[in-house]
Design a protein around this motif. Structure first.
Motif, short mmCIF file in Angstrom:
data_model
loop_
_atom_site.label_atom_id
_atom_site.label_comp_id
_atom_site.label_asym_id
_atom_site.label_seq_id
_atom_site.Cartn_x
_atom_site.Cartn_y
_atom_site.Cartn_z
N SER A 93 1.00 -1.56 0.19
CA SER A 93 -0.63 -0.02 0.01
C SER A 93 0.59 1.25 0.22
O SER A 93 1.40 1.71 0.72
N ASP A 94 0.39 1.90 -0.14
CA ASP A 94 1.56 3.86 -0.39
C ASP A 94 0.05 4.00 -0.03
O ASP A 94 0.76 5.98 -0.28
N VAL A 95 -0.07 4.09 1.15
CA VAL A 95 -1.25 5.24 1.59
C VAL A 95 -0.13 5.71 2.60
O VAL A 95 -1.05 7.52 3.02
N GLU A 96 0.58 5.22 2.99
CA GLU A 96 1.47 6.63 4.22
C GLU A 96 2.75 6.83 3.24
O GLU A 96 3.21 8.35 3.43
N ILE A 97 2.77 6.70 1.90
CA ILE A 97 3.67 6.93 0.99
C ILE A 97 3.61 8.87 0.49
O ILE A 97 4.21 9.60 0.32
N PHE A 98 2.21 8.90 -0.38
CA PHE A 98 1.62 10.31 -0.56
C PHE A 98 1.02 10.74 0.83
O PHE A 98 0.02 11.96 0.14
N ARG A 99 1.41 10.94 1.69
CA ARG A 99 0.97 11.44 3.09
C ARG A 99 1.81 12.89 3.15
O ARG A 99 2.77 12.37 2.57
N ASN A 100 1.37 14.13 3.28
CA ASN A 100 2.31 15.22 3.44
C ASN A 100 2.47 14.76 4.72
O ASN A 100 1.55 15.02 5.56
N GLY A 101 3.47 15.46 5.23
CA GLY A 101 4.14 15.26 6.46
C GLY A 101 4.43 14.50 7.12
O GLY A 101 5.07 13.22 6.65
N LYS A 102 4.94 13.92 8.23
CA LYS A 102 4.71 13.26 9.05
C LYS A 102 4.06 12.53 9.13
O LYS A 102 2.50 12.73 9.37
N THR A 103 4.05 10.56 9.23
CA THR A 103 2.90 10.12 9.39
C THR A 103 3.00 8.58 10.17
O THR A 103 3.90 8.37 10.93
N TYR A 104 1.98 8.98 10.92
CA TYR A 104 1.49 7.94 12.14
C TYR A 104 0.67 6.47 12.16
O TYR A 104 0.39 6.77 11.08
N SER A 105 1.03 5.63 12.86
CA SER A 105 0.07 4.38 12.54
C SER A 105 -1.12 4.58 12.41
O SER A 105 -1.58 3.35 12.71
N LEU A 106 -1.49 5.17 13.92
CA LEU A 106 -2.72 5.48 13.66
C LEU A 106 -3.66 5.78 12.50
O LEU A 106 -4.42 5.42 12.77
N ASP A 107 -3.14 7.03 12.12
CA ASP A 107 -3.73 7.72 10.98
C ASP A 107 -4.09 6.58 9.96
O ASP A 107 -5.51 6.10 9.57
N THR A 108 -3.07 4.81 9.78
CA THR A 108 -2.91 4.72 8.96
C THR A 108 -4.18 3.31 9.58
O THR A 108 -4.96 2.82 8.83
N VAL A 109 -3.92 3.24 10.29
CA VAL A 109 -4.71 1.96 11.21
C VAL A 109 -6.22 2.28 10.98
O VAL A 109 -7.17 2.02 10.94
N LYS A 110 -6.72 3.35 11.45
CA LYS A 110 -7.98 4.09 10.82
C LYS A 110 -7.77 3.77 9.60
O LYS A 110 -9.05 3.37 9.47
N TYR A 111 -7.66 4.34 8.90
CA TYR A 111 -7.65 4.29 7.71
C TYR A 111 -8.20 2.86 7.13
O TYR A 111 -9.02 2.15 6.29
N PHE A 112 -7.46 1.86 7.55
CA PHE A 112 -7.33 0.43 7.28
C PHE A 112 -9.13 -0.10 7.66
O PHE A 112 -10.24 -0.64 7.21
N ALA A 113 -9.10 0.82 9.23
CA ALA A 113 -10.79 0.04 9.78
C ALA A 113 -11.49 1.15 8.57
O ALA A 113 -12.99 0.36 9.05
#
Length: 142
Positions: free
Chosen positions: A68-88
Motif C-alpha cells: 500500500s502507498d497510503v503513507e507514501i503520499f501523505r504530507n508531513g509525518k506519517t503516524y500508524s494511528l492514521d494508517t490503522v484508522k484508514y484501514f479500519a
C-alpha cells in the motif's frame, strides 16, 4: 475476511521482513496481507527515500502481498494511528491484525492502543528472539 496489516519503514526491506510477513500470514490463516511502508515516520530517520522504499517493498513482498502507498503520499509525518484508522474504515467488517517490529512498540502513541483493541489483535515481532517463536507465542500455537 482476516487481514494482516504490516507496517514498517522497510529501510530497506530485507529477508527477515519477508519471512516475518509470510509467517504471520500463514500462522494467522490470513486471507490478505497488506504491507505499508512508512512515509515519514516521526520516530526514525530514513536514509532511503520513501518512494524508493515503496518500490523495493513491491519487489520484496509483491508476489504474496499487497503493498500500500497510503503513507507514501501523505504530507508531513506519517503516524500508524492514521494508517490503522484508514484501514479500519476501508475494511469495517473484517478482522484486522496490525503487525509491527518490536523496535516500534515502545514508540507508539498511547492513544493508538485503544483503537487497536477494536481490531482483532496487535502483533509485535520481537527483534531479539527467533521471529517464528515470537509469532508462535503471540498466536498461541506454541
Amino acid at each position: 475476511m482476516k487481514i494482516v496489516i504490516y507496517g514498517g519503514t522497510f529501510n530497506p526491506p530485507h529477508n527477515t521482513h519477508v519471512r516475518l510477513a509470510r509467517e504471520a500470514k500463514r500462522q494467522l490463516g490470513a486471507d490478505k496481507l497488506i504491507v505499508v511502508p512508512g512515509g515519514m515516520p516521526p520516530h526514525k530517520f530514513c536514509v532511503v527515500d520513501k518512494n524508493l522504499r515503496f518500490e523495493m517493498a513491491k519487489l520484496a513482498f509483491g508476489s504474496f502481498a499487497e503493498v500500500s502507498d497510503v503513507e507514501i503520499f501523505r504530507n508531513g509525518k506519517t503516524y500508524s494511528l492514521d494508517t490503522v484508522k484508514y484501514f479500519a474504515s476501508v475494511y469495517p467488517d473484517d478482522e484486522l491484525y496490525f503487525l509491527i517490529g518490536g523496535d516500534t512498540e515502545d514508540l507508539m502513541q498511547e492513544g493508538m492502543f485503544g483503537l487497536i483493541k477494536a481490531m482483532r489483535e496487535m502483533i509485535v515481532a520481537d527483534n531479539t528472539a527467533d521471529r517464528k517463536k515470537a509469532l508462535d507465542k503471540i498466536s498461541g500455537t506454541d
